[in-house]
Design a protein around this motif. Structure first.
Motif, PDB file in Angstrom:
ATOM      1  N   UNK A 190       0.835  -1.201   0.000  1.00  0.00           N
ATOM      2  CA  UNK A 190       0.000   0.000   0.000  1.00  0.00           C
ATOM      3  C   UNK A 190       0.867   1.247   0.000  1.00  0.00           C
ATOM      4  N   UNK A 191       1.916   1.257   0.827  1.00  0.00           N
ATOM      5  CA  UNK A 191       2.815   2.400   0.872  1.00  0.00           C
ATOM      6  C   UNK A 191       3.441   2.676  -0.483  1.00  0.00           C
ATOM      7  N   UNK A 192       3.890   1.623  -1.151  1.00  0.00           N
ATOM      8  CA  UNK A 192       4.530   1.803  -2.462  1.00  0.00           C
ATOM      9  C   UNK A 192       3.542   2.309  -3.492  1.00  0.00           C
ATOM     10  N   UNK A 193       2.326   1.760  -3.474  1.00  0.00           N
ATOM     11  CA  UNK A 193       1.312   2.175  -4.450  1.00  0.00           C
ATOM     12  C   UNK A 193       0.924   3.632  -4.245  1.00  0.00           C
ATOM     13  N   UNK A 194       0.723   4.033  -3.008  1.00  0.00           N
ATOM     14  CA  UNK A 194       0.356   5.425  -2.728  1.00  0.00           C
ATOM     15  C   UNK A 194       1.500   6.372  -3.028  1.00  0.00           C
ATOM     16  N   UNK A 195       2.725   5.905  -2.793  1.00  0.00           N
ATOM     17  CA  UNK A 195       3.889   6.741  -3.057  1.00  0.00           C
ATOM     18  C   UNK A 195       4.120   6.996  -4.518  1.00  0.00           C
TER      19      UNK A 195
END
Length: 199
Positions: A190-195
């Motif tokens: 999730x962090x990577x996708x949002x980033x």
């Protein structure tokens, strides 16, 4: 892939220094070796290892230098116990949560507080992992799927029922001893996708 539900306590039978910054580990585990074949994966204190030999209830695995540096396996001693779990089979129950067997960091036990029917155990929380640990979220400690009860800037606490204390190495971990941590991989995705989102 694993679930964080420990199947048995294994015993370290042999530790041998390997070639070029590696080691070979032999672990006694009658249950997890009952159907193990060369190439199968077994979680040892939360670290996914590949079976290279399996004889009379003892399996052998290579441990790379990278694994020794990133986990607590380098601190194991002959005669010591370890948490063991076979890889999950498709269609089996997911009793814990999705666990990869890829250790994200090493923490230490910093507190143990007995309650009526359980024990509250507190661990240090490495700064680089803190953003992935949330109250009521899942975390893997030495291969055990646990629910986070509380989080501070540098610690987190879990509630440990008697079965977990009895059937895993966490029940005997003393203050200051190391444990392997794996945070919920979904949080990292999730962090990577949002980033990567562009506003």
């Amino acid at each position: 892939m694993f679930t964080g539900i420990i199947e048995e306590l294994g015993e370290i039978i042999r530790l041998t220094d390997g070639k070029e910054d590696s080691a070979v580990i032999a672990v006694k585990g009658p249950l997890v070796t009952s159907d193990a074949r060369d190439g199968d994966s077994i979680s040892v204190n939360g670290v996914c290892l590949t079976v290279i030999d399996n004889v009379d209830g003892v399996f052998t695995a290579d441990v790379m230098g990278e694994t020794l540096r990133r986990s607590s396996l380098g601190a194991l001693k002959v005669g010591g116990n370890v948490n063991l779990e076979r890889a999950a089979a498709l269609g089996s129950r997911l009793g814990g949560h999705l666990v990869q067997g890829h250790v994200d960091g090493v923490a230490t036990v910093v507190g143990r507080e007995a309650a009526d029917q359980w024990e509250i155990v507190t661990f240090s929380l490495p700064a680089e992992l803190a953003r992935y640990v949330v109250e009521k979220g899942s975390i893997t400690v030495d291969g055990v799927s646990l629910t986070v009860m509380a989080v501070t800037d540098d610690t987190f606490s879990v509630g440990m029922i008697p079965a977990t204390s009895t059937n895993t190495v966490l029940g005997s971990k003393a203050i200051g001893e190391p444990v392997n941590l794996e945070v919920d991989v979904i949080a990292k995705y999730v962090e990577k996708m949002l980033g990567s989102r562009h506003v």
